[in-house]
Design a protein around this motif. Structure first.
Motif, PDB file in Angstrom:
ATOM      1  N   LYS A  31       0.882  -1.272  -0.172  1.00 53.20           N
ATOM      2  CA  LYS A  31       0.023  -0.207  -0.048  1.00 53.20           C
ATOM      3  C   LYS A  31       0.777   1.197  -0.036  1.00 53.20           C
ATOM      4  CE  LYS A  31      -0.512   0.219   5.108  1.00 53.20           C
ATOM      5  NZ  LYS A  31      -1.663   0.263   6.320  1.00 53.20           N
ATOM      6  N   HIS A  32       2.077   1.165   0.342  1.00 54.15           N
ATOM      7  CA  HIS A  32       3.108   2.322   0.304  1.00 54.15           C
ATOM      8  C   HIS A  32       3.917   2.670  -0.785  1.00 54.15           C
ATOM      9  CE1 HIS A  32       2.247   2.967   4.541  1.00 54.15           C
ATOM     10  NE2 HIS A  32       2.686   1.826   4.917  1.00 54.15           N
ATOM     11  N   VAL A  33       3.714   1.678  -1.795  1.00 55.91           N
ATOM     12  CA  VAL A  33       4.450   1.922  -3.112  1.00 55.91           C
ATOM     13  C   VAL A  33       3.752   2.977  -4.007  1.00 55.91           C
ATOM     14  CG1 VAL A  33       4.879   0.904  -5.394  1.00 55.91           C
ATOM     15  CG2 VAL A  33       5.286  -0.296  -3.357  1.00 55.91           C
ATOM     16  N   GLY A  34       4.401   4.097  -4.346  1.00 57.76           N
ATOM     17  CA  GLY A  34       4.159   5.122  -5.130  1.00 57.76           C
ATOM     18  C   GLY A  34       3.504   6.347  -4.166  1.00 57.76           C
ATOM     19  N   THR A  35       3.470   6.132  -2.805  1.00 57.26           N
ATOM     20  CA  THR A  35       3.245   7.543  -1.961  1.00 57.26           C
ATOM     21  C   THR A  35       4.172   8.313  -1.677  1.00 57.26           C
ATOM     22  OG1 THR A  35       3.595   5.956   0.108  1.00 57.26           O
ATOM     23  CG2 THR A  35       1.418   5.716  -0.990  1.00 57.26           C
ATOM     24  N   ARG A  36       3.980   9.364  -1.271  1.00 57.04           N
ATOM     25  CA  ARG A  36       4.924  10.463  -0.710  1.00 57.04           C
ATOM     26  C   ARG A  36       4.820  10.333   0.522  1.00 57.04           C
ATOM     27  NH1 ARG A  36       8.346  13.326  -3.729  1.00 57.04           N
ATOM     28  NH2 ARG A  36       7.938  15.245  -2.766  1.00 57.04           N
ATOM     29  N   ILE A  37       6.118  10.274   1.316  1.00 56.72           N
ATOM     30  CA  ILE A  37       6.607  10.118   2.696  1.00 56.72           C
ATOM     31  C   ILE A  37       7.223  11.286   3.076  1.00 56.72           C
ATOM     32  CG2 ILE A  37       5.804   7.534   2.619  1.00 56.72           C
ATOM     33  CD1 ILE A  37       9.110   7.401   3.140  1.00 56.72           C
ATOM     34  N   LEU A  38       7.191  11.247   4.530  1.00 60.70           N
ATOM     35  CA  LEU A  38       8.202  12.314   5.111  1.00 60.70           C
ATOM     36  C   LEU A  38       9.484  11.678   5.591  1.00 60.70           C
ATOM     37  CD1 LEU A  38       5.807  14.365   7.092  1.00 60.70           C
ATOM     38  CD2 LEU A  38       6.719  14.881   5.108  1.00 60.70           C
ATOM     39  N   ILE A  39      10.518  12.190   5.515  1.00 63.31           N
ATOM     40  CA  ILE A  39      11.897  11.689   5.784  1.00 63.31           C
ATOM     41  C   ILE A  39      12.143  12.308   7.182  1.00 63.31           C
ATOM     42  CG2 ILE A  39      14.310  10.994   5.332  1.00 63.31           C
ATOM     43  CD1 ILE A  39      12.415   9.384   3.548  1.00 63.31           C
ATOM     44  N   HIS A  40      12.392  11.326   8.122  1.00 64.98           N
ATOM     45  CA  HIS A  40      12.660  11.778   9.503  1.00 64.98           C
ATOM     46  C   HIS A  40      14.025  11.531   9.981  1.00 64.98           C
ATOM     47  CE1 HIS A  40      12.616  11.501  14.116  1.00 64.98           C
ATOM     48  NE2 HIS A  40      11.837  12.698  14.073  1.00 64.98           N
ATOM     49  N   ALA A  41      14.664  12.490  10.440  1.00 61.03           N
ATOM     50  CA  ALA A  41      16.326  12.051  11.022  1.00 61.03           C
ATOM     51  C   ALA A  41      15.835  11.693  12.306  1.00 61.03           C
ATOM     52  CB  ALA A  41      17.203  13.090  10.961  1.00 61.03           C
TER      53      ALA A  41
END
Length: 131
Positions: A31-41
């Protein structure tokens, strides 16, 4: 929008360099393929990593936005470039945009949902990307 916590220096390499693969021990849910995500350090660095570059000063902060384009198991070191590890799942990333100002946030394991204030602070930044 979901976020993914990544330890430094890897989060900085995603945001400011050419790292376009995230090595994970677990398969990306389809379900996450093709989605925008935030990258958190994350709050702590990867103690085994060799640090390159100067964009590693953000910890416990959202530093970038990316699209997850796929996932595959890697049996070799060379399938996804110099950032890829052997015997891991490779999550491929594209359309990475570094945030002009990191947004302080507490992360979590796996995918997590940022609170409304943190998401609003990300969305207010001029990244040149339509959300």
């Amino acid at each position: 929008m979901k976020a993914l916590t990544v330890r430094q220096p890897w989060a900085g390499a995603i945001a400011h360099q050419t790292k376009r693969v995230e090595n994970r021990s677990w398969r990306l849910p389809a379900k996450h393929v093709g989605t925008r995500i935030l990258i958190h350090a994350g709050a702590k660095p990867d103690q085994d990593a060799i640090v390159y570059g100067d964009h590693l000063d953000a910890y416990s902060a959202i530093v970038a936005v990316a699209t997850i384009t796929g996932c595959h198991w890697a049996d070799t070191w060379d399938c996804c470039g110099p950032w890829a590890f052997n015997k891991t799942f490779h999550w491929t990333l594209a359309d990475v945009i570094a945030l002009p100002e990191p947004v302080p946030a507490k992360g979590a394991l796996g995918f997590w949902t940022p609170d409304e204030d943190d998401l609003a602070a990300v969305l207010r930044q001029d990244t040149g990307v339509a959300w």
